[in-house]
Design a protein around this motif. Structure first.
Motif, PDB file in Angstrom:
ATOM      1  N   ARG A 154       0.875  -1.104  -0.094  1.00 32.74           N
ATOM      2  CA  ARG A 154      -0.244  -0.022   0.071  1.00 32.74           C
ATOM      3  C   ARG A 154       0.938   1.259   0.058  1.00 32.74           C
ATOM      4  O   ARG A 154       1.169   2.330  -0.648  1.00 32.74           O
ATOM      5  N   ASN A 155       1.784   1.472   0.576  1.00 29.77           N
ATOM      6  CA  ASN A 155       2.868   2.694   0.817  1.00 29.77           C
ATOM      7  C   ASN A 155       3.893   2.842  -0.424  1.00 29.77           C
ATOM      8  O   ASN A 155       3.885   3.673  -1.006  1.00 29.77           O
ATOM      9  N   ARG A 156       3.856   1.779  -1.603  1.00 28.02           N
ATOM     10  CA  ARG A 156       4.631   1.815  -2.758  1.00 28.02           C
ATOM     11  C   ARG A 156       3.163   2.389  -3.384  1.00 28.02           C
ATOM     12  O   ARG A 156       3.427   2.974  -4.568  1.00 28.02           O
ATOM     13  N   GLN A 157       2.387   1.930  -3.472  1.00 31.94           N
ATOM     14  CA  GLN A 157       1.107   2.644  -3.833  1.00 31.94           C
ATOM     15  C   GLN A 157       0.779   4.223  -4.183  1.00 31.94           C
ATOM     16  O   GLN A 157       1.360   4.724  -4.782  1.00 31.94           O
ATOM     17  N   ILE A 158       0.483   4.174  -3.464  1.00 25.08           N
ATOM     18  CA  ILE A 158       0.970   6.012  -2.300  1.00 25.08           C
ATOM     19  C   ILE A 158       2.276   6.353  -2.992  1.00 25.08           C
ATOM     20  O   ILE A 158       1.601   7.431  -3.873  1.00 25.08           O
ATOM     21  N   ALA A 159       3.171   6.066  -3.047  1.00 21.66           N
ATOM     22  CA  ALA A 159       4.471   6.655  -2.840  1.00 21.66           C
ATOM     23  C   ALA A 159       4.321   7.027  -5.176  1.00 21.66           C
ATOM     24  O   ALA A 159       4.708   8.613  -5.324  1.00 21.66           O
ATOM     25  N   VAL A 160       3.726   5.272  -5.741  1.00 17.22           N
ATOM     26  CA  VAL A 160       3.845   5.740  -6.430  1.00 17.22           C
ATOM     27  C   VAL A 160       2.949   7.271  -7.580  1.00 17.22           C
ATOM     28  O   VAL A 160       3.272   7.699  -8.089  1.00 17.22           O
ATOM     29  N   ALA A 162       1.384   9.388  -5.706  1.00 13.56           N
ATOM     30  CA  ALA A 162       2.221  10.521  -5.949  1.00 13.56           C
ATOM     31  C   ALA A 162       3.350  11.244  -6.415  1.00 13.56           C
ATOM     32  O   ALA A 162       3.120  12.351  -6.689  1.00 13.56           O
ATOM     33  N   ARG A 163       4.621  10.568  -6.506  1.00  9.39           N
ATOM     34  CA  ARG A 163       5.176  11.159  -8.023  1.00  9.39           C
ATOM     35  C   ARG A 163       4.458  11.054  -8.978  1.00  9.39           C
ATOM     36  O   ARG A 163       4.199  12.316  -9.268  1.00  9.39           O
ATOM     37  N   LYS A 164       2.501  10.366  -9.532  1.00  7.01           N
ATOM     38  CA  LYS A 164       2.657  10.579 -10.767  1.00  7.01           C
ATOM     39  C   LYS A 164       2.010  12.094 -10.752  1.00  7.01           C
ATOM     40  O   LYS A 164       2.180  12.715 -11.824  1.00  7.01           O
ATOM     41  N   HIS A 165       1.130  12.186  -9.477  1.00  3.77           N
ATOM     42  CA  HIS A 165       0.956  13.272  -9.514  1.00  3.77           C
ATOM     43  C   HIS A 165       1.734  14.706  -9.188  1.00  3.77           C
ATOM     44  O   HIS A 165       1.281  15.803 -10.074  1.00  3.77           O
ATOM     45  N   GLY A 166       2.969  14.370  -8.795  1.00  2.00           N
ATOM     46  CA  GLY A 166       3.933  15.631  -8.406  1.00  2.00           C
ATOM     47  C   GLY A 166       4.350  15.624 -10.042  1.00  2.00           C
ATOM     48  O   GLY A 166       4.734  16.664 -10.649  1.00  2.00           O
ATOM     49  N   GLU A 167       4.402  14.705 -11.163  1.00  2.00           N
ATOM     50  CA  GLU A 167       4.980  14.544 -12.880  1.00  2.00           C
ATOM     51  C   GLU A 167       3.692  15.775 -13.529  1.00  2.00           C
ATOM     52  O   GLU A 167       4.571  16.404 -13.946  1.00  2.00           O
ATOM     53  N   LEU A 168       2.193  15.364 -12.763  1.00  3.16           N
ATOM     54  CA  LEU A 168       1.995  15.775 -13.397  1.00  3.16           C
ATOM     55  C   LEU A 168       1.194  17.055 -13.550  1.00  3.16           C
ATOM     56  O   LEU A 168       1.577  18.581 -14.144  1.00  3.16           O
ATOM     57  N   LEU A 169       2.342  17.495 -12.000  1.00  3.97           N
ATOM     58  CA  LEU A 169       1.924  19.143 -11.849  1.00  3.97           C
ATOM     59  C   LEU A 169       3.170  19.763 -11.911  1.00  3.97           C
ATOM     60  O   LEU A 169       2.847  20.802 -12.975  1.00  3.97           O
TER      61      LEU A 169
END
Length: 395
Positions: A154-160, A162-169
Motif C-alpha cells: 500500500r505504501n508503494r502504491q501511495i508513493a507511486v 504521489a510521484r505521478k501527481h507531482g509529475e503531472l503538476l
C-alpha cells in the motif's frame, strides 16, 4: 534481449542468513527423525531453500507455491519433525508475495491458500500435536507477516501515485509558463508587425505617381502585414486567460527594474540593485525574460525567506547579460528546498528559450542564489541548455 537485474545485496544477505540458520538447526539435530538418524537430504533441502529465498522477488508466486507444496509433502512423509527454519522461510516468502502483488490478484489469493496448506500440514503432522497456544502463536506470526506485506504494498502504491501527481503538476506548471511566455512574445511580435505595416504605408505614400510597380509591391506587403496582425491577435486571444490583462499595458523591461525594486521593498524585502557595464542593444524578448527572471527570483525570496536582505546584480557584458539575485536567507532559520516550487520552472523555461544557463541553489554560508546568463544576439528559440545546481554559475 530483456535481461533481468541480479538479486540485490540485501537479498543475498537474507538468503545467507536463512541458510546459516537452517544449517545450524539441522546440524544441531533438531530435525533428527527417531530411528532414522540425521538424513543428509535435509541439508540439501536447506540449501535449495536458500536459493528460493534469493530468487523470491523475481517470481514471488511461483517460489511460494513450490516451497509450500514441497514442504507439505515433506511433512507428510517424514512426520514428527520439530523444525523452525522451514516456518520462518514461509513467513519471508509470504511477506514478499503480498508486498509485490495487489491484494485482489488471483496469485495473492492462491499464495495465501498455499500458505494455509503449509500451516495445516505443519500443525497436524507434528508429534505430539500442536496445542492451542502453539496454534495462536503460529497464526499470529502469519498474520503479522501478511499484514506487513500488505502495508508495504500500500505504501508503494501511495508513493507511486504521489510521484505521478507531482509529475503531472510539474508538467502543468511548465505548460502554464510556456503559455505565458508565448503570450508575451506574441504581443511583442504583433506590435512589431504593426509598426512594419505603418512604415510600409508611409513609404507607399511617399512614392511618385509613376512608381506603379513599387506601389503595388508595398500594397501587397501592407495587406499581408495586416492579415498577420489579425492572426496574431487571434492567437493572443486564445492564449490569454479571462483573468489576464487586456494586453494594452506596456511590457516590462530592464529600464523598469527600479519600479520593481521599490514594489518589493514596500513588501518588506530590503533589496539593493546594482547595474554593471554599459547597456547595449538587447532583443526585446530577451530583455522581457531577464525582467521576469529577476521578478520571479525576488518573489521566491519573499515567499520562502520572508523579510530579509537581497542583492540584485545586472551585468551588461560584451556577448551576454548576466543576472544575479542573492538573498541572506530566512531570519527564522527556514530552509528552501532546491528545485521546489513553480517559480524556478518559469526561470528555466525563459533561460532555455535563449539557450542560456541557469544556476540556483543554497549558499554555503546561508541564503539562496539565482544566477542566469543570457547570450546576446540569439536568433533562435527553444533548446534545453539549462544548468541547475548550487554555487557559482559558469559564465
Amino acid at each position: 534481449m530483456n535481461m533481468r537485474p541480479p538479486p540485490a545485496p540485501v537479498d543475498w544477505l537474507i538468503a545467507a542468513v536463512m541458510a546459516a540458520f537452517a544449517f545450524a538447526e539441522e546440524l544441531g539435530g533438531r530435525t533428527m527423525v527417531p530411528d532414522r538418524g540425521q538424513p543428509l537430504w535435509w541439508l540439501v533441502a536447506a540449501t535449495a531453500t536458500a536459493g528460493l529465498v534469493l530468487l523470491r522477488r523475481r517470481a514471488p508466486f511461483t517460489v511460494l507455491v513450490v516451497y509450500s507444496l514441497v514442504s507439505a509433502a515433506s511433512f507428510a512423509y517424514v512426520g514428527g519433525v520439530s523444525f523452525a527454519w522451514q516456518f520462518y522461510t514461509q513467513l519471508v516468502l509470504l511477506f514478499t508475495l503480498v508486498s509485490e502483488l495487489p491484494p485482489r490478484d488471483p496469485r495473492t489469493v492462491a499464495g495465501l491458500a498455499a500458505t494455509a496448506l503449509f500451516i495445516g500440514s505443519m500443525m497436524f503432522t507434528t508429534a505430539p500435536p500442536a496445542g492451542l497456544g502453539d496454534v495462536a502463536v503460529v497464526m499470529g506470526m502469519v498474520s503479522i507477516s501478511a499484514g506487513a506485506g500488505f502495508s508495504v504494498h500500500r505504501n508503494r502504491q501511495i508513493a507511486v501515485q504521489a510521484r505521478k501527481h507531482g509529475e503531472l503538476l510539474a508538467r502543468e506548471a511548465v505548460t502554464e509558463e510556456r503559455t505565458r511566455i508565448a503570450r508575451e512574445l506574441h504581443d511583442m511580435v504583433a506590435h512589431s508587425v504593426s509598426v512594419m505595416v505603418m512604415q510600409t504605408g508611409a513609404a507607399r505614400l511617399m512614392l511618385r505617381p509613376d512608381q506603379l510597380t513599387e506601389r503595388e509591391t508595398l500594397v501587397v506587403v501592407e495587406e499581408a502585414g495586416r492579415e498577420a496582425v489579425e492572426e496574431l491577435r487571434r492567437v493572443v486571444g486564445l492564449l490569454r486567460a479571462d483573468s489576464d490583462e487586456d494586453g494594452l499595458a506596456p511590457q516590462p523591461s530592464l529600464a523598469r527594474l527600479e519600479d520593481l525594486v521599490e514594489q518589493v521593498r514596500d513588501a518588506g524585502l530590503d533589496v539593493e540593485l546594482t547595474v554593471e557595464g554599459e547597456p547595449g542593444p538587447i532583443p526585446p524578448g530577451l530583455e522581457l525574460s531577464a525582467y521576469r527572471i529577476i521578478q520571479e527570483a525576488l518573489a521566491n525570496t519573499l515567499r520562502h525567506a520572508g523579510p530579509t536582505r537581497a542583492a540584485v546584480t545586472v551585468s551588461h557584458r560584451p556577448h551576454s547579460l548576466f543576472l544575479e539575485v542573492v538573498d541572506e536567507g530566512s531570519r527564522d532559520g527556514r530552509t528552501r528546498a532546491e528545485g521546489a516550487g513553480h517559480g524556478l520552472v518559469g526561470m528555466r523555461e525563459r533561460v532555455a528559450l535563449f539557450h542560456g544557463r541557469l544556476a540556483t541553489g543554497p549558499l554555503p554560508g546561508g541564503g539562496y542564489a539565482v544566477r542566469a546568463t543570457l547570450p546576446l544576439g540569439t536568433r533562435f528559440f527553444g533548446g534545453t541548455a539549462v544548468r541547475r545546481g548550487s554555487g557559482e554559475a559558469a559564465v
